[in-house]
Design a protein around this motif. Structure first.
Motif, PDB file in Angstrom:
ATOM      1  N   GLU A 155       0.907  -1.189   0.055  1.00 33.97           N
ATOM      2  CA  GLU A 155       0.091   0.023   0.093  1.00 33.97           C
ATOM      3  C   GLU A 155       0.856   1.163   0.017  1.00 33.97           C
ATOM      4  OE1 GLU A 155      -3.278   2.542   0.173  1.00 33.97           O
ATOM      5  OE2 GLU A 155      -2.932   0.485  -0.871  1.00 33.97           O
ATOM      6  N   VAL A 156       2.002   1.170   0.884  1.00 30.44           N
ATOM      7  CA  VAL A 156       2.705   2.388   0.817  1.00 30.44           C
ATOM      8  C   VAL A 156       3.333   2.664  -0.474  1.00 30.44           C
ATOM      9  CG1 VAL A 156       5.015   3.445   1.672  1.00 30.44           C
ATOM     10  CG2 VAL A 156       3.274   2.542   3.299  1.00 30.44           C
ATOM     11  N   HIS A 157       3.859   1.524  -1.086  1.00 27.20           N
ATOM     12  CA  HIS A 157       4.519   1.574  -2.515  1.00 27.20           C
ATOM     13  C   HIS A 157       3.492   2.274  -3.510  1.00 27.20           C
ATOM     14  CE1 HIS A 157       5.672  -0.167  -6.538  1.00 27.20           C
ATOM     15  NE2 HIS A 157       6.703  -0.105  -5.986  1.00 27.20           N
ATOM     16  N   ARG A 158       2.221   1.698  -3.316  1.00 24.80           N
ATOM     17  CA  ARG A 158       1.171   2.261  -4.293  1.00 24.80           C
ATOM     18  C   ARG A 158       1.055   3.847  -3.992  1.00 24.80           C
ATOM     19  NH1 ARG A 158      -3.646   4.373  -4.099  1.00 24.80           N
ATOM     20  NH2 ARG A 158      -3.855   3.673  -2.069  1.00 24.80           N
ATOM     21  N   GLN A 159       0.925   4.220  -2.771  1.00 29.91           N
ATOM     22  CA  GLN A 159       1.006   5.618  -2.491  1.00 29.91           C
ATOM     23  C   GLN A 159       1.893   6.248  -3.072  1.00 29.91           C
ATOM     24  OE1 GLN A 159       0.195   5.875   1.712  1.00 29.91           O
ATOM     25  NE2 GLN A 159      -1.956   4.926   1.522  1.00 29.91           N
ATOM     26  N   VAL A 160       3.162   5.887  -2.765  1.00 29.65           N
ATOM     27  CA  VAL A 160       4.266   6.733  -3.381  1.00 29.65           C
ATOM     28  C   VAL A 160       4.231   6.773  -4.955  1.00 29.65           C
ATOM     29  CG1 VAL A 160       6.824   6.686  -3.782  1.00 29.65           C
ATOM     30  CG2 VAL A 160       5.811   6.087  -1.646  1.00 29.65           C
ATOM     31  N   LEU A 161       3.781   5.738  -5.429  1.00 26.64           N
ATOM     32  CA  LEU A 161       3.801   5.809  -6.856  1.00 26.64           C
ATOM     33  C   LEU A 161       2.726   6.677  -7.558  1.00 26.64           C
ATOM     34  CD1 LEU A 161       4.883   4.200  -9.474  1.00 26.64           C
ATOM     35  CD2 LEU A 161       3.094   2.522  -9.049  1.00 26.64           C
TER      36      LEU A 161
END
Length: 193
Positions: A124-130
């Motif tokens: 989820e953090v990866h998606r948010q940064v992306l």
């Protein structure tokens, strides 16, 4: 203070340390910005970086005023994730009282830390940064590099937590003498003669 603070048996990494490490890897030209932000507490940094304005904010410190693009993305997303996951664990009334007390005493706000994250939380953090990076105009490839760097840094913290937990379990077992309930090596609880 070390970058990882032990709290209730888990390793928590400061948001600013995640940002520093990721910026050093992905956008070393922004390292002077990180140094400049060190003078502010986390709440002030979030306010500064969260200001609405052009996609490429100009900060008034550092060697020349450089366009800052990576730092706000990483700091704001990691800070938000840390707060959502409860690293600033206080209910609204307690947090409000602490905030008022800090203002009265002119103290810096507490540093925001990121707890060990589950694999789903890391995704989820990866998606948010992306999403944040592409929303600020990053090309998809560069946004992926940035999101991967954040995820790798947070995974490192999670691995440190697992290692610390395993070490603590081994220490606890050693302190117990390796026994699981028997008071004597023979198991009969009688003194040796």
């Amino acid at each position: 203070m070390s970058s990882d603070a032990s709290v209730r048996g888990t390793v928590r990494v400061r948001v600013r340390d995640v940002v520093r490490d990721v910026v050093a890897e992905v956008a070393p030209e922004e390292s002077s910005v990180i140094a400049g932000l060190a003078q502010f507490d986390d709440a002030a940094v979030v306010r500064l970086l969260g200001r609405k304005g052009s996609r490429r904010e100009q900060l008034g410190f550092g060697p020349g005023e450089i366009a800052v693009v990576v730092t706000p993305v990483v700091w704001l997303v990691v800070d938000q994730a840390a707060r959502q996951l409860g690293s600033a664990a206080a209910d609204g009334a307690t947090a409000g009282a602490r905030s008022l007390l800090r203002r009265v005493l002119r103290r810096r706000s507490a540093e925001v830390t990121v707890p060990s994250l589950t694999p789903d939380q890391l995704v989820e953090v990866h998606r948010q940064v992306l999403d944040a990076a592409t929303g600020r105009g990053f090309e998809r490839e560069r946004a992926e590099v940035l999101a991967n760097a954040v995820m790798a840094r947070l995974m490192l913290s999670s691995a440190q937590t697992q290692t610390q937990t395993q070490t603590q379990a081994q220490t606890d077992e050693s302190a117990d003498g390796g026994r699981t309930g028997d008071a004597s090596p023979r198991g009969d609880n009688s003194p040796e003669e």
